[in-house]
Design a protein around this motif. Structure first.
Motif, PDB file in Angstrom:
ATOM      1  N   ARG A  91       0.842  -1.195   0.000  1.00 14.05           N
ATOM      2  CA  ARG A  91       0.000   0.000   0.000  1.00 14.05           C
ATOM      3  C   ARG A  91       0.877   1.245   0.000  1.00 14.05           C
ATOM      4  O   ARG A  91       2.040   1.192   0.416  1.00 14.05           O
ATOM      5  CB  ARG A  91      -0.897  -0.005   1.245  1.00 14.05           C
ATOM      6  CG  ARG A  91      -1.821  -1.206   1.323  1.00 14.05           C
ATOM      7  CD  ARG A  91      -2.860  -1.084   2.441  1.00 14.05           C
ATOM      8  NE  ARG A  91      -2.393  -0.396   3.622  1.00 14.05           N
ATOM      9  CZ  ARG A  91      -2.306  -0.916   4.821  1.00 14.05           C
ATOM     10  NH1 ARG A  91      -2.642  -2.158   5.028  1.00 14.05           N
ATOM     11  NH2 ARG A  91      -1.894  -0.201   5.846  1.00 14.05           N
ATOM     12  N   VAL A 108       5.844  -4.615 -13.343  1.00 15.31           N
ATOM     13  CA  VAL A 108       4.883  -5.394 -14.108  1.00 15.31           C
ATOM     14  C   VAL A 108       5.465  -5.793 -15.467  1.00 15.31           C
ATOM     15  O   VAL A 108       5.246  -6.908 -15.937  1.00 15.31           O
ATOM     16  CB  VAL A 108       3.555  -4.607 -14.283  1.00 15.31           C
ATOM     17  CG1 VAL A 108       2.609  -5.323 -15.212  1.00 15.31           C
ATOM     18  CG2 VAL A 108       2.908  -4.377 -12.920  1.00 15.31           C
ATOM     19  N   ASP A 123       0.200   7.533  -5.496  1.00 12.69           N
ATOM     20  CA  ASP A 123       0.294   6.948  -6.836  1.00 12.69           C
ATOM     21  C   ASP A 123       1.699   6.556  -7.269  1.00 12.69           C
ATOM     22  O   ASP A 123       1.852   5.725  -8.161  1.00 12.69           O
ATOM     23  CB  ASP A 123      -0.269   7.931  -7.870  1.00 12.69           C
ATOM     24  CG  ASP A 123      -1.721   8.278  -7.585  1.00 12.69           C
ATOM     25  OD1 ASP A 123      -2.515   7.346  -7.336  1.00 12.69           O
ATOM     26  OD2 ASP A 123      -2.053   9.480  -7.596  1.00 12.69           O
ATOM     27  N   THR A 124       2.728   7.158  -6.680  1.00 10.86           N
ATOM     28  CA  THR A 124       4.090   6.931  -7.168  1.00 10.86           C
ATOM     29  C   THR A 124       5.078   6.737  -6.026  1.00 10.86           C
ATOM     30  O   THR A 124       4.815   7.103  -4.884  1.00 10.86           O
ATOM     31  CB  THR A 124       4.582   8.120  -8.021  1.00 10.86           C
ATOM     32  OG1 THR A 124       4.623   9.291  -7.208  1.00 10.86           O
ATOM     33  CG2 THR A 124       3.715   8.345  -9.245  1.00 10.86           C
ATOM     34  N   ARG A 137       5.175   4.396 -11.055  1.00 12.74           N
ATOM     35  CA  ARG A 137       3.770   4.354 -10.644  1.00 12.74           C
ATOM     36  C   ARG A 137       3.554   3.082  -9.823  1.00 12.74           C
ATOM     37  O   ARG A 137       4.043   2.019 -10.190  1.00 12.74           O
ATOM     38  CB  ARG A 137       2.853   4.361 -11.860  1.00 12.74           C
ATOM     39  CG  ARG A 137       2.867   5.692 -12.610  1.00 12.74           C
ATOM     40  CD  ARG A 137       1.757   5.785 -13.657  1.00 12.74           C
ATOM     41  NE  ARG A 137       0.437   5.411 -13.151  1.00 12.74           N
ATOM     42  CZ  ARG A 137      -0.353   6.190 -12.415  1.00 12.74           C
ATOM     43  NH1 ARG A 137       0.033   7.404 -12.092  1.00 12.74           N
ATOM     44  NH2 ARG A 137      -1.531   5.758 -12.016  1.00 12.74           N
ATOM     45  N   LEU A 138       2.865   3.181  -8.714  1.00 12.61           N
ATOM     46  CA  LEU A 138       2.649   2.030  -7.848  1.00 12.61           C
ATOM     47  C   LEU A 138       1.874   0.920  -8.547  1.00 12.61           C
ATOM     48  O   LEU A 138       2.107  -0.260  -8.279  1.00 12.61           O
ATOM     49  CB  LEU A 138       1.950   2.447  -6.555  1.00 12.61           C
ATOM     50  CG  LEU A 138       2.743   3.379  -5.638  1.00 12.61           C
ATOM     51  CD1 LEU A 138       1.953   3.696  -4.376  1.00 12.61           C
ATOM     52  CD2 LEU A 138       4.097   2.794  -5.294  1.00 12.61           C
ATOM     53  N   ASP A 139       0.972   1.299  -9.471  1.00 13.52           N
ATOM     54  CA  ASP A 139       0.228   0.258 -10.178  1.00 13.52           C
ATOM     55  C   ASP A 139       1.096  -0.482 -11.204  1.00 13.52           C
ATOM     56  O   ASP A 139       0.665  -1.466 -11.794  1.00 13.52           O
ATOM     57  CB  ASP A 139      -1.037   0.812 -10.826  1.00 13.52           C
ATOM     58  CG  ASP A 139      -0.783   1.887 -11.867  1.00 13.52           C
ATOM     59  OD1 ASP A 139       0.383   2.186 -12.177  1.00 13.52           O
ATOM     60  OD2 ASP A 139      -1.779   2.443 -12.386  1.00 13.52           O
ATOM     61  N   GLN A 140       2.327  -0.043 -11.398  1.00 11.92           N
ATOM     62  CA  GLN A 140       3.270  -0.715 -12.293  1.00 11.92           C
ATOM     63  C   GLN A 140       4.322  -1.517 -11.516  1.00 11.92           C
ATOM     64  O   GLN A 140       5.223  -2.109 -12.112  1.00 11.92           O
ATOM     65  CB  GLN A 140       3.957   0.297 -13.218  1.00 11.92           C
ATOM     66  CG  GLN A 140       2.999   0.985 -14.174  1.00 11.92           C
ATOM     67  CD  GLN A 140       2.280  -0.040 -15.059  1.00 11.92           C
ATOM     68  OE1 GLN A 140       2.918  -0.822 -15.745  1.00 11.92           O
ATOM     69  NE2 GLN A 140       0.954  -0.031 -15.012  1.00 11.92           N
ATOM     70  N   LYS A 142       5.060  -4.702  -9.432  1.00  9.79           N
ATOM     71  CA  LYS A 142       4.526  -6.041  -9.169  1.00  9.79           C
ATOM     72  C   LYS A 142       4.859  -6.502  -7.754  1.00  9.79           C
ATOM     73  O   LYS A 142       4.050  -7.109  -7.075  1.00  9.79           O
ATOM     74  CB  LYS A 142       5.094  -7.028 -10.186  1.00  9.79           C
ATOM     75  CG  LYS A 142       4.582  -8.426 -10.068  1.00  9.79           C
ATOM     76  CD  LYS A 142       5.147  -9.297 -11.179  1.00  9.79           C
ATOM     77  CE  LYS A 142       4.601 -10.700 -11.108  1.00  9.79           C
ATOM     78  NZ  LYS A 142       5.149 -11.524 -12.199  1.00  9.79           N
TER      79      LYS A 142
END
Length: 186
Positions: A91, A108, A123-124, A137-140, A142
């Motif tokens: 998180r 990722v 976000d980052t 980016r945190l969504d990138q 894995k």
């Protein structure tokens, strides 16, 4: 045992101690169960809970479980701990609490990087590696795991020989200068 009720009870108790429930695991251990509660939070320094917070929360959790029927009749052992460094960062708060620490990222797209966390938001995460700053980016991301750094300060100098450091005394001869092949007797 009611898993949902257990998580709700633990979350409520921990919130009153300014902590968060990170994970809970209930595992059989013979005739008992082991309840492992992993907690997180900003703590006094903003980098996670301290031992005093965890100790107070443990007492409160134990009392709440004793007063509740959420665990049923089977006996259990309670273990409460912080996240530690081995659990992956998942998180935004995990990254923020670890600013200044070395982290290994697996992206990722399959890329990997290791560097020091210098900043983080929702976000980052910014990583400094080799004098360069990378923003990911945190969504990138894995997987992200803190790397343990061993402090070698205080280690003997490479020039120090074994003879200078040995404080052994041969009790039979009074000789404190053991050489190759010598063994300690006693």
């Amino acid at each position: 045992m009611q898993q949902t009720g257990l998580s709700e009870l633990l979350g409520s108790v921990l919130a009153s101690h300014e902590l968060e429930l990170d994970a809970v695991e209930v595992a059989p251990a013979g005739r008992r169960r082991v309840v492992r509660v992993i907690v997180d939070g900003d703590g006094p320094g903003g980098h996670g809970p301290d031992l005093d917070q965890i100790a107070e929360a443990t007492r409160a959790i134990s009392l709440a479980l004793d007063e509740s029927d959420v665990m049923g009749e089977q006996p259990y052992t309670l273990e409460v701990s912080s996240r530690g460094v081995s659990r992956p960062l998942a998180r935004p708060a995990h990254y923020r609490r670890n600013i200044g620490r070395l982290v290994a990222l697996t992206l990722v797209d399959g890329g990997q990087t290791t560097g020091r966390i210098t900043a983080s938001d929702d976000d980052t995460v910014s990583i400094e590696s080799g004098g360069n700053t990378e923003v990911h980016r945190l969504d990138q991301v894995k997987r992200a795991v803190i790397q343990v750094e061993m402090n070698r300060r205080g280690a003997p100098d490479a020039d120090t020989t074994a003879d200078e450091d040995d404080d052994f005394l041969d009790p039979e001869s009074g000789d404190d200068d053991f050489g190759p092949g010598d063994t300690e007797r006693g």
